[in-house]
Design a protein around this motif. Structure first.
Motif, PDB file in Angstrom:
ATOM      1  N   TYR A   1     -88.261  29.208  46.650  1.00 24.37           N
ATOM      2  CA  TYR A   1     -88.975  29.697  47.834  1.00 24.37           C
ATOM      3  C   TYR A   1     -88.923  28.729  49.012  1.00 24.37           C
ATOM      4  CZ  TYR A   1     -90.871  33.520  45.065  1.00 24.37           C
ATOM      5  OH  TYR A   1     -90.996  34.648  44.284  1.00 24.37           O
ATOM      6  N   SER A   2     -87.966  27.816  49.037  1.00 22.26           N
ATOM      7  CA  SER A   2     -87.885  26.887  50.160  1.00 22.26           C
ATOM      8  C   SER A   2     -86.467  26.378  50.331  1.00 22.26           C
ATOM      9  CB  SER A   2     -88.848  25.708  49.962  1.00 22.26           C
ATOM     10  OG  SER A   2     -88.517  24.979  48.796  1.00 22.26           O
ATOM     11  N   ALA A   3     -86.190  25.888  51.536  1.00 25.50           N
ATOM     12  CA  ALA A   3     -84.866  25.355  51.861  1.00 25.50           C
ATOM     13  C   ALA A   3     -85.038  24.117  52.721  1.00 25.50           C
ATOM     14  CB  ALA A   3     -84.033  26.402  52.600  1.00 25.50           C
ATOM     15  N   VAL A   4     -84.036  23.254  52.685  1.00 26.06           N
ATOM     16  CA  VAL A   4     -84.053  22.042  53.497  1.00 26.06           C
ATOM     17  C   VAL A   4     -82.710  21.909  54.193  1.00 26.06           C
ATOM     18  CG1 VAL A   4     -83.406  20.620  51.499  1.00 26.06           C
ATOM     19  CG2 VAL A   4     -84.444  19.539  53.488  1.00 26.06           C
ATOM     20  N   GLY A   5     -82.752  21.604  55.473  1.00 23.59           N
ATOM     21  CA  GLY A   5     -81.540  21.386  56.252  1.00 23.59           C
ATOM     22  C   GLY A   5     -81.450  19.926  56.644  1.00 23.59           C
ATOM     23  N   ILE A   6     -80.250  19.356  56.600  1.00 20.65           N
ATOM     24  CA  ILE A   6     -80.096  17.924  56.830  1.00 20.65           C
ATOM     25  C   ILE A   6     -79.484  17.636  58.190  1.00 20.65           C
ATOM     26  CG2 ILE A   6     -79.927  17.383  54.381  1.00 20.65           C
ATOM     27  CD1 ILE A   6     -76.873  17.175  54.760  1.00 20.65           C
ATOM     28  N   ALA A   7     -80.014  16.611  58.841  1.00 26.24           N
ATOM     29  CA  ALA A   7     -79.434  16.056  60.055  1.00 26.24           C
ATOM     30  C   ALA A   7     -79.521  14.542  59.916  1.00 26.24           C
ATOM     31  CB  ALA A   7     -80.190  16.524  61.289  1.00 26.24           C
ATOM     32  N   GLY A   8     -78.467  13.869  60.315  1.00 25.19           N
ATOM     33  CA  GLY A   8     -78.433  12.418  60.161  1.00 25.19           C
ATOM     34  C   GLY A   8     -77.257  12.010  59.302  1.00 25.19           C
ATOM     35  N   THR A   9     -77.352  10.837  58.679  1.00 25.80           N
ATOM     36  CA  THR A   9     -76.265  10.308  57.862  1.00 25.80           C
ATOM     37  C   THR A   9     -76.017  11.225  56.673  1.00 25.80           C
ATOM     38  OG1 THR A   9     -76.959   8.085  58.512  1.00 25.80           O
ATOM     39  CG2 THR A   9     -75.418   8.265  56.672  1.00 25.80           C
TER      40      THR A   9
END
Length: 277
Positions: free
Chosen positions: A93-101
């Motif tokens: 029921y959740s998601a994570v998006g990455i920004a950075g290294t």
């Protein structure tokens, strides 16, 4: 996983059978801290030149939330990767998006996925959405040493709250500060341009299909002004990664569905690249 002083290959170390915390990160930190991303020393010579990921957008709709990310990773002025995945399912029921290294961010996400699964197995219940957001904040805070050396990770977290039955969005800073965002948000080098598009296009009570279209169009606008953000690549058939989270759980849109959305947006912008007049 290797543990100091463990010599009997036929038996698990005592740490595995002892009563402890429901946090997998705390378990590893106590018994094998060298395996955590934040505990690995950098080689001498200052900050490394490593691939970076951008841009992530998230917006709520009536009954859920959409998260989308472009596919480009850059290293300085070079395109390091054209089809990198930046949006991951954290749990059902959740998601994570990455920004950075990119490398550290991906490793952090994988650790976060195990963290949530470990909690569910130990406690026999899902962690609340706010609890998940706070767990991720703690993990980001532990990476502060690397962030101070130029290897920062700033994710965007979103999910469906089973208690309130709405989609929610959480942003972070490099120190682990966790902030709930309302309606929409974006992170990464193209976030300024994506956020402008979201402000103009988002409206209350949207259906999920409208939210998907707006997310893709916001990434299109970000790519138009930010060289580190990759727009839809019609020649290579590379589309953004789009996750929809609602009462039925997390699902990723397939290429066929995204192709139709992208082609409609590109056709609508033909002769008018700046968008709606």
């Amino acid at each position: 996983m290797s543990f100091p002083g463990h010599q009997d290959a036929g038996r698990l170390p005592a740490a595995f059978t002892a009563t402890g915390s429901s946090s997998f990160t705390e378990f590893v930190g106590a018994h094998a801290p060298h395996l955590l991303p934040s505990r690995r020393p950098l080689p001498p010579g200052g900050a490394l030149e490593a691939p970076h990921g951008t841009t992530i957008v998230a917006l709520t709709f009536d009954g859920g939330v959409v998260m989308a990310g472009d596919r480009r990773a850059t290293m300085g002025n070079l395109i390091a990767n054209r089809d990198m995945e930046k949006v991951y399912g954290a749990d059902d029921y959740s998601a994570v998006g990455i920004a950075g290294t990119a490398g550290i961010a991906i490793e952090l996400v994988k650790l976060f996925q195990v963290e949530l699964e470990h909690y569910e197995k130990i406690e026999g219940a899902l962690l609340s959405l706010e609890g998940k957001a706070n767990r991720l904040a703690t993990m980001i805070r532990s990476n502060l040493g690397l962030a101070m050396q130029g290897l920062a990770v700033v994710p965007l977290f979103a999910g469906f709250d089973l208690d309130t039955t709405v989609g929610r969005i959480f942003s972070y800073d490099v120190t682990g500060g966790c902030y709930e965002e309302h309606d929409h948000h974006s992170v990464g080098s193209g976030s300024l341009f994506a956020r402008g598009a979201l402000k103009k296009l988002w409206r209350p009570g949207m259906a999920s299909a409208d939210a998907v279209s707006i997310a893709v169009e916001a990434l299109y606008d970000a790519a138009d002004d930010d060289s580190a953000t990759g727009g839809p690549d019609l020649g290579r058939r590379i589309w953004p990664t789009v996750a929809v989270i609602d009462t039925d759980g997390l699902r990723f849109l397939d290429d066929d569905a995204l192709a139709g959305v992208v082609e409609q947006i590109v056709a609508g912008r033909r002769g008018n690249p700046g968008g709606a007049r």
